[in-house]
Design a protein around this motif. Structure first.
Motif, PDB file in Angstrom:
ATOM      1  N   GLN A 332      -5.096   7.966  10.427  1.00  0.00           N
ATOM      2  CA  GLN A 332      -4.644   7.228   9.236  1.00  0.00           C
ATOM      3  C   GLN A 332      -4.240   5.789   9.535  1.00  0.00           C
ATOM      4  O   GLN A 332      -3.900   5.043   8.627  1.00  0.00           O
ATOM      5  CB  GLN A 332      -3.449   7.962   8.607  1.00  0.00           C
ATOM      6  N   GLY A 333      -4.275   5.390  10.798  1.00  0.00           N
ATOM      7  CA  GLY A 333      -3.834   4.045  11.138  1.00  0.00           C
ATOM      8  C   GLY A 333      -2.343   3.888  10.940  1.00  0.00           C
ATOM      9  O   GLY A 333      -1.870   2.912  10.349  1.00  0.00           O
ATOM     10  N   ARG A 334      -1.581   4.877  11.430  1.00  0.00           N
ATOM     11  CA  ARG A 334      -0.115   4.821  11.320  1.00  0.00           C
ATOM     12  C   ARG A 334       0.524   5.141  12.663  1.00  0.00           C
ATOM     13  O   ARG A 334       1.451   5.926  12.757  1.00  0.00           O
ATOM     14  CB  ARG A 334       0.387   5.823  10.275  1.00  0.00           C
ATOM     15  N   THR A 335       0.018   4.508  13.716  1.00  0.00           N
ATOM     16  CA  THR A 335       0.542   4.795  15.055  1.00  0.00           C
ATOM     17  C   THR A 335       1.681   3.854  15.431  1.00  0.00           C
ATOM     18  O   THR A 335       2.319   4.039  16.461  1.00  0.00           O
ATOM     19  CB  THR A 335      -0.561   4.632  16.123  1.00  0.00           C
ATOM     20  N   GLY A 336       1.854   2.791  14.651  1.00  0.00           N
ATOM     21  CA  GLY A 336       2.853   1.788  15.024  1.00  0.00           C
ATOM     22  C   GLY A 336       2.340   0.804  16.071  1.00  0.00           C
ATOM     23  O   GLY A 336       3.098  -0.024  16.561  1.00  0.00           O
ATOM     24  N   ILE A 337       1.064   0.899  16.403  1.00  0.00           N
ATOM     25  CA  ILE A 337       0.430  -0.082  17.298  1.00  0.00           C
ATOM     26  C   ILE A 337      -0.506  -0.917  16.414  1.00  0.00           C
ATOM     27  O   ILE A 337      -1.528  -0.406  15.949  1.00  0.00           O
ATOM     28  CB  ILE A 337      -0.396   0.613  18.410  1.00  0.00           C
ATOM     29  N   PRO A 338      -0.167  -2.187  16.174  1.00  0.00           N
ATOM     30  CA  PRO A 338      -0.852  -2.932  15.101  1.00  0.00           C
ATOM     31  C   PRO A 338      -2.376  -3.009  15.240  1.00  0.00           C
ATOM     32  O   PRO A 338      -3.093  -2.787  14.262  1.00  0.00           O
ATOM     33  CB  PRO A 338      -0.238  -4.339  15.191  1.00  0.00           C
ATOM     34  N   LEU A 339      -2.887  -3.281  16.450  1.00  0.00           N
ATOM     35  CA  LEU A 339      -4.344  -3.431  16.563  1.00  0.00           C
ATOM     36  C   LEU A 339      -5.054  -2.095  16.336  1.00  0.00           C
ATOM     37  O   LEU A 339      -6.119  -2.036  15.716  1.00  0.00           O
ATOM     38  CB  LEU A 339      -4.709  -4.014  17.942  1.00  0.00           C
ATOM     39  N   VAL A 340      -4.435  -1.021  16.817  1.00  0.00           N
ATOM     40  CA  VAL A 340      -5.017   0.314  16.611  1.00  0.00           C
ATOM     41  C   VAL A 340      -5.021   0.637  15.112  1.00  0.00           C
ATOM     42  O   VAL A 340      -6.032   1.074  14.547  1.00  0.00           O
ATOM     43  CB  VAL A 340      -4.214   1.381  17.400  1.00  0.00           C
ATOM     44  N   ASP A 341      -3.914   0.399  14.464  1.00  0.00           N
ATOM     45  CA  ASP A 341      -3.829   0.737  13.040  1.00  0.00           C
ATOM     46  C   ASP A 341      -4.791  -0.111  12.208  1.00  0.00           C
ATOM     47  O   ASP A 341      -5.424   0.387  11.265  1.00  0.00           O
ATOM     48  CB  ASP A 341      -2.383   0.553  12.541  1.00  0.00           C
ATOM     49  N   ALA A 342      -4.916  -1.388  12.574  1.00  0.00           N
ATOM     50  CA  ALA A 342      -5.845  -2.252  11.834  1.00  0.00           C
ATOM     51  C   ALA A 342      -7.265  -1.700  11.954  1.00  0.00           C
ATOM     52  O   ALA A 342      -7.992  -1.578  10.962  1.00  0.00           O
ATOM     53  CB  ALA A 342      -5.772  -3.681  12.368  1.00  0.00           C
ATOM     54  N   VAL A 429      -5.225  -8.286  12.304  1.00  0.00           N
ATOM     55  CA  VAL A 429      -4.198  -7.268  12.054  1.00  0.00           C
ATOM     56  C   VAL A 429      -3.612  -7.440  10.651  1.00  0.00           C
ATOM     57  O   VAL A 429      -3.461  -6.472   9.896  1.00  0.00           O
ATOM     58  CB  VAL A 429      -3.095  -7.339  13.133  1.00  0.00           C
ATOM     59  N   ARG A 430      -3.329  -8.667  10.263  1.00  0.00           N
ATOM     60  CA  ARG A 430      -2.694  -8.886   8.954  1.00  0.00           C
ATOM     61  C   ARG A 430      -3.619  -8.467   7.807  1.00  0.00           C
ATOM     62  O   ARG A 430      -3.162  -7.984   6.776  1.00  0.00           O
ATOM     63  CB  ARG A 430      -2.291 -10.345   8.802  1.00  0.00           C
ATOM     64  N   ARG A 431      -4.942  -8.628   8.015  1.00  0.00           N
ATOM     65  CA  ARG A 431      -5.887  -8.256   6.953  1.00  0.00           C
ATOM     66  C   ARG A 431      -5.783  -6.755   6.645  1.00  0.00           C
ATOM     67  O   ARG A 431      -5.856  -6.334   5.498  1.00  0.00           O
ATOM     68  CB  ARG A 431      -7.318  -8.599   7.384  1.00  0.00           C
ATOM     69  N   TRP A 432      -5.621  -5.943   7.708  1.00  0.00           N
ATOM     70  CA  TRP A 432      -5.666  -4.486   7.508  1.00  0.00           C
ATOM     71  C   TRP A 432      -4.282  -3.844   7.497  1.00  0.00           C
ATOM     72  O   TRP A 432      -4.116  -2.716   7.022  1.00  0.00           O
ATOM     73  CB  TRP A 432      -6.555  -3.843   8.587  1.00  0.00           C
ATOM     74  N   VAL A 433      -3.308  -4.540   8.070  1.00  0.00           N
ATOM     75  CA  VAL A 433      -1.942  -3.978   8.118  1.00  0.00           C
ATOM     76  C   VAL A 433      -1.007  -5.036   7.542  1.00  0.00           C
ATOM     77  O   VAL A 433      -0.250  -5.686   8.266  1.00  0.00           O
ATOM     78  CB  VAL A 433      -1.557  -3.619   9.573  1.00  0.00           C
ATOM     79  N   PRO A 434      -1.038  -5.234   6.210  1.00  0.00           N
ATOM     80  CA  PRO A 434      -0.287  -6.341   5.624  1.00  0.00           C
ATOM     81  C   PRO A 434       1.220  -6.209   5.851  1.00  0.00           C
ATOM     82  O   PRO A 434       1.933  -7.211   5.855  1.00  0.00           O
ATOM     83  CB  PRO A 434      -0.638  -6.279   4.135  1.00  0.00           C
ATOM     84  N   GLU A 435       1.712  -4.986   6.073  1.00  0.00           N
ATOM     85  CA  GLU A 435       3.158  -4.803   6.246  1.00  0.00           C
ATOM     86  C   GLU A 435       3.611  -5.118   7.675  1.00  0.00           C
ATOM     87  O   GLU A 435       4.797  -5.037   7.989  1.00  0.00           O
ATOM     88  CB  GLU A 435       3.575  -3.375   5.855  1.00  0.00           C
ATOM     89  N   TRP A 436       2.657  -5.484   8.545  1.00  0.00           N
ATOM     90  CA  TRP A 436       2.960  -5.638   9.969  1.00  0.00           C
ATOM     91  C   TRP A 436       4.157  -6.552  10.237  1.00  0.00           C
ATOM     92  O   TRP A 436       5.099  -6.168  10.916  1.00  0.00           O
ATOM     93  CB  TRP A 436       1.704  -6.151  10.693  1.00  0.00           C
ATOM     94  N   ASP A 437       4.143  -7.764   9.653  1.00  0.00           N
ATOM     95  CA  ASP A 437       5.257  -8.659   9.974  1.00  0.00           C
ATOM     96  C   ASP A 437       6.220  -8.834   8.799  1.00  0.00           C
ATOM     97  O   ASP A 437       6.837  -9.871   8.627  1.00  0.00           O
ATOM     98  CB  ASP A 437       4.764 -10.007  10.519  1.00  0.00           C
ATOM     99  N   THR A 438       6.336  -7.763   7.983  1.00  0.00           N
ATOM    100  CA  THR A 438       7.289  -7.833   6.870  1.00  0.00           C
ATOM    101  C   THR A 438       8.564  -7.037   7.177  1.00  0.00           C
ATOM    102  O   THR A 438       9.439  -6.904   6.327  1.00  0.00           O
ATOM    103  CB  THR A 438       6.683  -7.247   5.578  1.00  0.00           C
ATOM    104  N   GLY A 439       8.634  -6.446   8.381  1.00  0.00           N
ATOM    105  CA  GLY A 439       9.814  -5.654   8.735  1.00  0.00           C
ATOM    106  C   GLY A 439       9.694  -4.209   8.287  1.00  0.00           C
ATOM    107  O   GLY A 439      10.589  -3.399   8.519  1.00  0.00           O
ATOM    108  N   ASP A 440       8.586  -3.868   7.665  1.00  0.00           N
ATOM    109  CA  ASP A 440       8.390  -2.533   7.109  1.00  0.00           C
ATOM    110  C   ASP A 440       7.488  -1.672   7.976  1.00  0.00           C
ATOM    111  O   ASP A 440       7.014  -0.629   7.550  1.00  0.00           O
ATOM    112  CB  ASP A 440       7.701  -2.696   5.746  1.00  0.00           C
TER     113      ASP A 440
END
Ligand code: FAD
Length: 466
Positions: A332-342, A429-440
């Motif tokens: 599901q791309g929810r590992t907490g590792i940004p490049l993997v999740d993206a 990473v930001r394209r696919w994991v928009p919450e990455w640098d929002t603290g969420d």
């Protein structure tokens, strides 16, 4: 199998030639179609949707979606040339025999495939057709070099890429692409199934919205992309191909997987587009086609590539008990590792993933989560539009360390270092994991250093088995 029915009959000039389409959904540079057109006979085009023959691996969901649309495009192209595409479902050996008999065919032509089960089926059909007095001929079309023609000095297949590709480049060069036949003589039709009845498209739920947005399957769109890539991108291919935030690669993999373009066409178009400004990019691009060749030649030698380690000492790898929650987080791309999740989200949404990121997510699954590579291969098989019986398991074994010319097991990618190196501004990473640098964004599900140590300890068992 017996040839002939009232009227036609294998002996007469009106007995049709059947072209059996498989991984070659194109009209240009299609030697089997060309041979049928040149025979002067009426041409009957056939596609068999086979999920029943022994050893045939059922297609994954994304591949089925692609196949539906690519078949629709092919049917359109063939129809405009005068020969409708007959689609049938069932085990190929029975279905092809039925069609040859019903059509009173004099000949059957196809382009070769290289998997073990596929080759067995094709050989059986060829023998039966010939025994029934028909011409049955197969052609080289989907690889630049036939596997049995590239050999080491001592006559064995290569197991290392660099000398393999050097031997390919020293062999007679791939032939020029053949033009598409303009017109085909129409054969009397035989019954077929409606494309929609194959049930290739997802309905409940329809998860294919992202695929529809990302892709237009079919030969015409494939050729447009080839031209665009050679005009606009190939010059920067060598420098930018590893940067997932930049669209610098060809995205031709599903086109080659389904044979909407032949590798010969890609090879020669690249050679023609080559000039002083893009020579380095063109060479780097062609050597990637070399990896495709190497993977297919490896499949030819190792028909069990998707299930059996090439280096059998990896059979003793002590895979720990699977942790289903970890595998789910990876899916599901929810590992907490940004490049993997993206990467995993890009895959789920579009059916494709950048090559650099494929290596990172695969390494993370096998070497940080300690999940058997075959589970990752199966997920890719189900979700990639370019899921390929050679390239997919070949690359998974490459990452795991068990494959041909593989990355050594102890080379464990650090996905965080990979991100800072290849996605330094975080565009991808930001394209696919928009919450990455929002603290969420969640904490990593595993500690990278600790799991790396555990993987290396497990690898010691393999080393001892050598
Ligand atoms: P480009 O960089 O433009 O390369 C041009 C062509 O060369 C590709 O279209 C492809 O046909 C071929 N190619 C490039 N890299 C490789 C490679 N490493 N191995 C074999 N052929 C290659 N590729 C598939 O086609 N199908 C798969 O199922 C597949 N599974 C993979 C699984 C893993 C774990 C990894 C690490 C790689 C996998 N690849 C697979 C290879 C590669 O990632 C894709 O071919 C590539 O990302 C496709 O993008 P592109 O067409 O823009 O490639």
């Amino acid at each position: 199998m017996s040839a002939g029915r009232s009227g036609g009959g294998a002996g007469t000039a009106d007995a049709p030639a059947v072209v059996w389409f498989r991984d070659d959904l194109r009209v240009a540079d299609n030697p089997a179609l060309r041979a049928a057109a040149d025979s002067g006979r009426p041409v009957l085009c056939l596609f068999v949707f086979d999920e029943e023959s022994a050893g045939i691996r059922p297609l994954g969901g994304a591949a089925r979606w692609w196949l539906h649309h690519s078949l629709a495009a092919l049917a359109d192209d063939l129809g405009q040339r005068g020969a409708p595409l007959i689609i049938r479902r069932g085990p190929a050996q029975r279905v092809v025999a039925d069609v040859l008999r019903e059509a009173g065919a004099a000949a059957v032509f196809w382009n070769r495939r290289y998997g073990g089960a596929e080759r067995r089926i094709d050989e059986a059909i060829k023998s039966a057709a010939r025994a029934a007095g028909m011409e049955a001929t197969s052609f080289a079309a989907n690889l630049l070099f036939e596997p049995w023609t590239i050999r080491t000095g001592s006559g064995t297949p290569f197991s290392v890429y660099t000398p393999f590709w050097r031997a390919c480049l020293a062999a007679p060069p791939p032939r020029k692409p053949l033009p598409a036949p303009r017109e085909l003589r129409r054969a009397s039709p035989v019954d077929g199934d409606a494309l929609d009845d194959l049930g290739l498209l997802p309905t409940a739920p329809d998860w294919a919205g992202g695929l529809r947005e990302a892709w237009e399957p079919g030969e015409k769109a494939a050729r447009r992309r080839l031209v665009e890539f050679l005009d606009e991108d190939v010059a920067r291919y060598r420098d930018d191909r590893d940067t997932p935030g930049i669209a610098a690669t060809s995205r031709l993999s599903p086109r080659l997987r389904w044979g909407e373009l032949s590798p010969h066409e890609v090879w020669h178009a690249t050679a023609e587009a080559r000039d002083q400004t893009n020579a380095a990019g063109a060479s780097a691009f062609v050597s990637e086609l070399g990896w495709r060749e190497f993977a297919h030649h490896t499949l030819y030698e190792h028909p069990d590539l998707a299930t059996v380690n090439i280096h059998r000492e990896y059979d003793s790898f002590p895979w720990p008990r699977l942790h289903p929650a970890a595998l789910r987080a990876w899916h599901q791309g929810r590992t907490g590792i940004p490049l993997v999740d993206a990467g995993m989200r890009e895959l789920w949404t579009t059916g494709i993933m950048h090559n650099r990121v494929r290596m990172v997510v695969a390494s993370f699954l096998v070497k940080n989560l300690l999940v058997d590579w075959r589970r990752g291969e199966q997920w890719f098989w189900d979700t990639l539009v370019d899921a390929d019986a050679a390239n997919n398991p070949f690359n998974w074994q490459w990452v795991a360390g068990s494959g041909a010319d593989a990355a050594p097991y102890f080379r464990v990618f650090n996905p965080e270092l990979q991100r800072t190196k290849f996605d330094p501004h975080g565009d991808y990473v930001r394209r696919w994991v928009p919450e990455w640098d929002t603290g969420d964004y969640p904490e990593p599900i595993v500690d990278l250093a600790e799991t790396r140590r555990a993987a290396l300890a497990a690898f010691d068992v393999v080393k001892k088995a050598r």
